[in-house]
Design a protein around this motif. Structure first.
Motif, PDB file in Angstrom:
ATOM      1  N   ARG A   1       0.828  -1.205   0.000  1.00  0.00           N
ATOM      2  CA  ARG A   1       0.000   0.000   0.000  1.00  0.00           C
ATOM      3  C   ARG A   1       0.863   1.257   0.000  1.00  0.00           C
ATOM      4  N   TYR A   2       1.951   1.231   0.802  1.00  0.00           N
ATOM      5  CA  TYR A   2       2.827   2.400   0.864  1.00  0.00           C
ATOM      6  C   TYR A   2       3.593   2.594  -0.439  1.00  0.00           C
TER       7      TYR A   2
ATOM      8  N   TYR B   1       2.472   1.999  -3.448  1.00  0.00           N
ATOM      9  CA  TYR B   1       1.573   2.719  -4.369  1.00  0.00           C
ATOM     10  C   TYR B   1       1.351   4.153  -3.909  1.00  0.00           C
ATOM     11  N   ALA B   2       1.210   4.347  -2.589  1.00  0.00           N
ATOM     12  CA  ALA B   2       0.951   5.693  -2.073  1.00  0.00           C
ATOM     13  C   ALA B   2       2.119   6.618  -2.401  1.00  0.00           C
TER      14      ALA B   2
ATOM     15  N   GLY C   1       4.120   6.297  -4.928  1.00  0.00           N
ATOM     16  CA  GLY C   1       4.038   6.573  -6.360  1.00  0.00           C
ATOM     17  C   GLY C   1       2.980   7.612  -6.679  1.00  0.00           C
ATOM     18  N   GLY C   2       1.902   7.648  -5.890  1.00  0.00           N
ATOM     19  CA  GLY C   2       0.807   8.580  -6.165  1.00  0.00           C
ATOM     20  C   GLY C   2       1.036   9.952  -5.571  1.00  0.00           C
ATOM     21  N   ASN C   3       1.486  10.014  -4.328  1.00  0.00           N
ATOM     22  CA  ASN C   3       1.662  11.307  -3.662  1.00  0.00           C
ATOM     23  C   ASN C   3       2.619  11.131  -2.481  1.00  0.00           C
TER      24      ASN C   3
ATOM     25  N   GLU D   1       4.338  13.211  -0.710  1.00  0.00           N
ATOM     26  CA  GLU D   1       4.172  14.152   0.399  1.00  0.00           C
ATOM     27  C   GLU D   1       3.039  13.701   1.328  1.00  0.00           C
TER      28      GLU D   1
ATOM     29  N   THR E   1       2.000  10.711   1.707  1.00  0.00           N
ATOM     30  CA  THR E   1       2.433   9.495   2.380  1.00  0.00           C
ATOM     31  C   THR E   1       3.346   9.844   3.552  1.00  0.00           C
TER      32      THR E   1
ATOM     33  N   GLY F   1       3.065   5.054  -9.393  1.00  0.00           N
ATOM     34  CA  GLY F   1       1.745   4.904  -8.793  1.00  0.00           C
ATOM     35  C   GLY F   1       0.846   3.871  -9.441  1.00  0.00           C
ATOM     36  N   ARG F   2       1.184   3.385 -10.643  1.00  0.00           N
ATOM     37  CA  ARG F   2       0.316   2.428 -11.309  1.00  0.00           C
ATOM     38  C   ARG F   2       1.164   1.308 -11.895  1.00  0.00           C
TER      39      ARG F   2
END
Lengths: 442, 265
Positions: free
Chosen positions: A306-307, A309-310, A312-314, A316, A318, A381-382
């Motif tokens: 989960r972390y 992906y987090a 990769g997505g954002n 800051e 995280t 993120g993906r």
């Protein structure tokens, strides 16, 4: 149940069609028909998912089957061959996936993996160290993991760009790899030929086959186990009112897995030898599936995943959520190099040894290309381990098909490059499409 | 965590009382001796021009910055806020202007980010989804189509709602919101203001930082105004009007006699 939100009028400020297009079909669909409609809406909006890679695979199959001499492309011998060749790229692409999902890149996978494989091949030599095969494999993979951990530490603690750190790692690993090859009395070409059980196990990673009957039983166990797991999980979520795919969709997915298993085992169980018998599922298939399964569980079902992906997505967000970014990133680089070690170990097995003309640089490009072709985003993120499998099949298919045509390596490079370009275009177009709503990122 | 609460503290003390907060960055004194009260069940609006020190004050309360000197009284008892973790342990949650949501994760995943529930080493998705659904339903955030949709597909107001729901899910007692309506349209703004009222009705202390005086007067029970690093006035929203707030914001004092004096009590 409280988990199900009451249906209300949709948000007034966004067109309902746009919302439908942006949602993953499995979270909105109540029936198979709705799922198909939601899926087509998504494709129209540029969110194509795994569709392009499936289309590419079908195209490769049709074209190469049509033009290959004696239509051998889809023959069982060639398909097993193709899978063996692709397996290396698949595992390397799954390795690269760790770096790509956190928004970094690892250029060193080819030679770091080769370094680990060379260590393994050297350690099992009966003339010198004669280590047991499992200890030699663990030592090789451990060396890869350490190399990855060092690269990850440099990237996270010193905040160096991963591109440069892993480029340096690429060169260093290349040099160390050649040094390791020169050890012992093998003139730089340690091979896996010989009667020693340790040599044979490493050789059989790629070339060994499982008995046809056991192959069927194993496939049945995997399909039934996975099917039950999916069915019971979805049924439990449905009965407690949580978001769940429609029954028909669960059944279609399980059916698809069963069909793939039957086709693969069926192909592998036909006799592939000109003389005598050569049949059964090669060891490499369960090995690749084990890597796929382990990394899918890690990324989809654990806090660590989960972390990943987090970040990769954002990153800051995280960080503010209290996640130690440096640890998660360093572990991702470590797992990337470790998995690369598995990939290149398969390569050593495919070659029947290790030599100094390993194309480590080219394999990095194939790994990145396979991950991106499969659907992993270059922007972080993906991405899923499964994408590496799909992309690896596409690149392996092109490689194999061109080889059957007797086309020179130049054409193989050109076509692979064009496919990669197409994949990146799809990636960035779908990214632009998905950020068309309220989200704008720089 | 709640073991010591039964002990009778000063009953009508505000949830958080900040006294004598100073903060400087190098040679720049950002905050001078700020005193601020944040009572439960009230929305306190923190107003001020750019550079007045609103964000610094917020970050000191949220534990992001360390004040040079400050006294915090939490539910009447002295408390230390030295890190974001200390703040969230007390029950202080902050919704930043950028919302700190990961676009590629879905609503449930975002709400539990950093505090995932697990069972036997694996993520307990069912339990998290249920809890997130209950929180959203209790805040009457009902416009989202599915709580399994990625945050990237939400509208601005929905994203704000998810960020707020994320903040209140942890039994928080004080929710700080930084410019919650800044990027929103009319309908979305109304949705968020309703949400703020609902937090207040649940008995939470809410601090809203806002430039928008329309929103401030619509939702705030109390108003505090900062000017050049000082908290120049705070009091019941009814004792202010638009004119006086603007004067406090721009000059640090109200021109008219009879306006509320700096610092009640």
């Amino acid at each position: 149940m409280a988990g199900a939100l009451p249906e209300r009028a949709p948000d007034l400020t966004a067109a309902p069609e746009a919302i439908a297009a942006e949602l993953p079909p499995e979270v909105v669909a109540q029936s198979l028909g709705e799922y198909v409609r939601a899926y087509t809406a998504r494709i129209r909006a540029g969110e194509s998912g795994v569709l392009p890679v499936i289309v590419a695979m079908v195209a490769i199959m049709v074209v190469f089957e049509a033009i290959s001499p004696n239509h051998v492309f889809l023959s069982p011998v060639n398909l097993v061959n193709l899978f063996q060749q692709s397996a290396v790229i698949m595992v390397l692409a799954m390795a690269e996936g760790f770096a790509l999902v956190i928004g970094e890149i690892d250029l060193s996978v080819g030679f770091v993996g080769a370094l680990g494989a060379a260590i393994t091949v050297q350690l099992v030599q009966p003339l010198t160290t004669n280590w047991p095969w499992w200890a030699a494999i663990l030592a090789g993979l451990f060396a890869c993991a350490v190399f990855g951990a060092i690269q990850g530490t440099l990237v996270t603690r010193l905040r160096l760009p991963s591109f440069i750190v892993t480029l340096a790692g690429f060169l260093i690993a290349n040099g160390l790899f050649l040094k390791v090859l020169l050890l012992g009395p093998f003139s730089g070409y340690p091979n896996l030929a010989g009667q020693s059980i340790n040599l044979q196990v490493v050789y059989y990673l790629m070339w060994g086959s499982i008995d046809p009957v056991i192959s069927w039983i194993g496939a049945a166990v995997v399909v039934i186990g996975l099917g039950l797991f999916m069915w019971l999980g979805d049924a439990r979520r449905r009965s407690s009112g949580l978001v769940a795919p429609p029954v028909s969709l669960t059944l279609v997915k399980i059916g698809l897995i069963a069909v793939i298993a039957i086709v693969v085992v069926g192909i592998c169980n036909t006799n592939r030898a000109n003389l005598g018998t050569l049949e059964g599922v090669p060891w490499v298939i369960p090995i690749v599936l084990a890597v796929l399964g382990a990394w899918t569980v890690l990324l989809q079902r654990t806090t660590y995943g989960r972390y990943v992906y987090a970040i990769g997505g954002n990153p800051e967000a995280t960080r503010r959520a209290g996640v130690n970014l440096a640890v998660v990133r360093t572990v991702a680089f470590t797992l990337c190099s470790f998995t690369a070690g598995v990939g290149m170990l398969l390569y050593a097995s495919l070659l029947g040894g290790m030599s100094n003309n390993v194309q480590g640089g080219q394999y990095v490009l194939y790994a990145v290309a396979a991950a991106v072709i499969g659907g992993t985003s270059l922007f972080g993120g993906r991405g899923k381990p499964l994408h590496g499998i799909l992309g690896g099949l596409v690149i392996g298919g092109i490689y194999n098909g061109m080889y059957l045509q007797g086309l020179s390596v130049e054409w193989e490079y050109i076509v692979t490059g064009l496919v990669l370009l197409a994949a990146v275009i799809i990636d960035s177009v779908s990214r632009r499409g998905s950020s068309s709503g309220s989200v704008t990122r720089v | 965590m709640t073991a010591a609460v039964a002990e009778p503290g000063p009953t009508d003390a505000p949830l958080l009382r900040v006294r004598g907060l100073d903060k400087h960055f190098g040679p720049v004194q950002a905050l001078y001796h700020v005193d601020l009260d944040l009572p439960s069940g009230k929305v306190t609006a923190l107003c001020g021009d750019n550079g007045a020190g609103k964000s610094v004050l917020t970050k000191c309360i949220a534990g992001i910055y360390q004040p040079d000197h400050a006294e915090f009284l939490w539910e009447g008892h002295p408390a230390h806020i030295r890190s974001a973790r200390d703040a969230s342990r007390l029950g202080i949650e902050t919704v930043y202007q950028d919302l700190a949501l990961a676009d590629n994760l879905d609503i449930v995943q975002n709400m539990f980010l950093g505090r995932e529930r697990t069972s036997r080493g694996l993520l307990d998705e069912d339990s998290m989804e249920r809890a997130a659904g209950e929180t959203l339903a209790s805040l009457r955030v009902t416009t989202v189509k599915s709580i399994r949709q990625p945050v990237a597909s939400l509208s601005g107001g929905q994203r704000q709602s998810v960020a707020v729901a994320k903040a209140v899910m942890w039994n928080s007692k004080l929710v700080i919101m930084d410019e919650p309506t800044a990027a929103l349209g009319v309908v979305q703004t109304k949705m968020v203001l309703d949400l703020i009222r609902r937090l207040r009705d649940r008995g939470l202390a809410v601090m809203v930082i806002s430039h928008n005086l329309n929103d401030v007067f619509e939702v705030a029970d109390r108003i505090a105004v900062m000017y050049l690093g000082r908290l120049v006035v705070q009091g019941d929203a009814a004792t202010f009007d638009r004119q006086s707030v603007v004067e406090y914001m721009t000059t640090g004092a109200a021109g008219r006699p009879g306006g509320p004096r700096a610092k009640e009590s």
